[in-house]
Design a protein around this motif. Structure first.
Motif, short mmCIF file in Angstrom:
data_model
loop_
_atom_site.label_atom_id
_atom_site.label_comp_id
_atom_site.label_asym_id
_atom_site.label_seq_id
_atom_site.Cartn_x
_atom_site.Cartn_y
_atom_site.Cartn_z
N UNK A 98 0.81 -1.24 0.00
CA UNK A 98 0.00 0.00 0.00
C UNK A 98 0.83 1.27 0.00
N UNK A 99 2.06 1.20 -0.50
CA UNK A 99 2.91 2.39 -0.57
C UNK A 99 2.92 3.01 -1.96
N UNK A 100 2.82 2.19 -3.00
CA UNK A 100 2.94 2.67 -4.38
C UNK A 100 1.60 2.52 -5.09
N UNK A 101 1.27 3.55 -5.88
CA UNK A 101 -0.01 3.58 -6.58
C UNK A 101 0.23 3.96 -8.03
N UNK A 102 -0.30 3.14 -8.92
CA UNK A 102 -0.18 3.36 -10.37
C UNK A 102 -1.48 3.99 -10.84
N UNK A 103 -1.43 5.17 -11.40
CA UNK A 103 -2.61 5.86 -11.90
C UNK A 103 -2.56 5.93 -13.42
N UNK A 104 -3.65 5.51 -14.07
CA UNK A 104 -3.73 5.50 -15.53
C UNK A 104 -4.95 6.30 -15.98
N UNK A 105 -4.73 7.13 -17.01
CA UNK A 105 -5.80 7.98 -17.52
C UNK A 105 -5.81 8.02 -19.04
N UNK A 106 -6.95 8.41 -19.57
CA UNK A 106 -7.15 8.49 -21.01
C UNK A 106 -7.95 9.75 -21.30
N UNK A 107 -7.47 10.52 -22.27
CA UNK A 107 -8.18 11.73 -22.68
C UNK A 107 -7.78 12.07 -24.11
N UNK A 108 -8.28 13.18 -24.59
CA UNK A 108 -7.90 13.68 -25.90
C UNK A 108 -7.04 14.92 -25.67
N UNK A 113 -5.74 14.13 -30.55
CA UNK A 113 -5.22 12.75 -30.52
C UNK A 113 -5.40 12.15 -29.13
N UNK A 114 -5.47 10.82 -29.09
CA UNK A 114 -5.55 10.12 -27.82
C UNK A 114 -4.33 10.42 -26.97
N UNK A 115 -4.55 10.57 -25.68
CA UNK A 115 -3.46 10.78 -24.74
C UNK A 115 -3.66 9.79 -23.58
N UNK A 116 -2.71 8.86 -23.43
CA UNK A 116 -2.76 7.83 -22.39
C UNK A 116 -1.57 8.04 -21.47
N UNK A 117 -1.82 8.04 -20.16
CA UNK A 117 -0.72 8.16 -19.20
C UNK A 117 -0.82 7.06 -18.16
N UNK A 118 0.34 6.65 -17.68
CA UNK A 118 0.44 5.71 -16.57
C UNK A 118 1.62 6.12 -15.72
N UNK A 119 1.37 6.48 -14.48
CA UNK A 119 2.42 6.98 -13.59
C UNK A 119 2.30 6.33 -12.22
N UNK A 120 3.44 6.24 -11.54
CA UNK A 120 3.47 5.68 -10.19
C UNK A 120 3.71 6.80 -9.19
N UNK A 121 2.99 6.73 -8.09
CA UNK A 121 3.10 7.71 -7.01
C UNK A 121 3.38 7.00 -5.71
N UNK A 122 4.14 7.65 -4.86
CA UNK A 122 4.36 7.15 -3.51
C UNK A 122 3.21 7.68 -2.67
N UNK A 123 2.32 6.82 -2.29
CA UNK A 123 1.14 7.20 -1.52
C UNK A 123 -0.05 7.49 -2.40
#
Length: 192
Positions: A98-108, A113-123
């Motif tokens: 429960x320390x690391x969190x992967x957040x993924x999003x999709x938008x234009x 154009x499609x914009x996809x992101x995936x990032x890791x956060x501490x907390x």
């Protein structure tokens, strides 16, 4: 590698305790974005959820669905079924500790154009803040925390983002938006 930025907008040399010897783990403040994949080796994400927050101007978007012409065509009924409420959704996976969190999003993006992101956060705060559409936005769970089909590393989740059916098709506010993208990751049948 040592000396690379471990955290978004903070070079490793500016971190507290940055005079680390080889193999030491840097101290990282909760909520910050972890950008060094080497730092994430061995971290596996085991649970998933979908967070949601209102889009800016949600009241106007919702009001537009309920105008007289829309009512004659029963737009409110089918538009909620097809595109969902006027909320932004993002997928979040959390590590076993429960320390690391992967957040993924999709938008234009601005160019359409499609914009996809995936990032890791501490907390969790960083993963939540990454999806908020404006500073005072409130968020909630659109889908509760549930176990992933199997533990995944960041690189595995990054691959899943690009295989997501929503990422393969042009963004559409009606039938291929952030909600479809998040649900595909959460419930989809493709290697989650």
């Amino acid at each position: 590698a040592m000396g690379q930025s471990m955290i978004h907008s903070a070079p490793a040399s500016s971190l507290p305790g940055s005079s680390l010897s080889s193999g030491e783990i840097p101290s990282v403040q909760p909520g910050l974005k972890v950008e060094d994949d080497h730092f994430l080796r061995g971290i596996l994400f085991v649970e998933k959820a979908i967070f949601a927050c209102p889009l800016p101007g949600k009241a106007w978007i919702e009001l537009g669905r309920w105008n007289p012409v829309s009512l004659l065509l029963l737009v409110p009924a089918w538009s909620y079924q097809v595109s969902g409420p006027a909320d932004h959704w993002w997928f979040v996976a959390r590590s076993a500790n429960n320390m690391y969190f992967y957040a993924a999003q999709f938008c234009m993006d601005e160019t359409g154009k499609n914009h996809v992101t995936g990032s890791v956060y501490l907390g969790l705060p960083g993963a939540v803040a990454s999806g908020l559409q404006y500073p005072e936005a409130q968020c909630w769970l659109a889908r509760e925390w549930a176990p992933c089909r199997q533990p995944r590393a960041k690189r595995d989740l990054d691959r899943l983002l690009m295989k997501n059916p929503s990422a393969q098709l042009p963004y559409s506010w009606m039938d291929n938006n952030c909600q479809h993208f998040a649900v595909n990751l959460y419930e989809g049948d493709h290697e989650h």
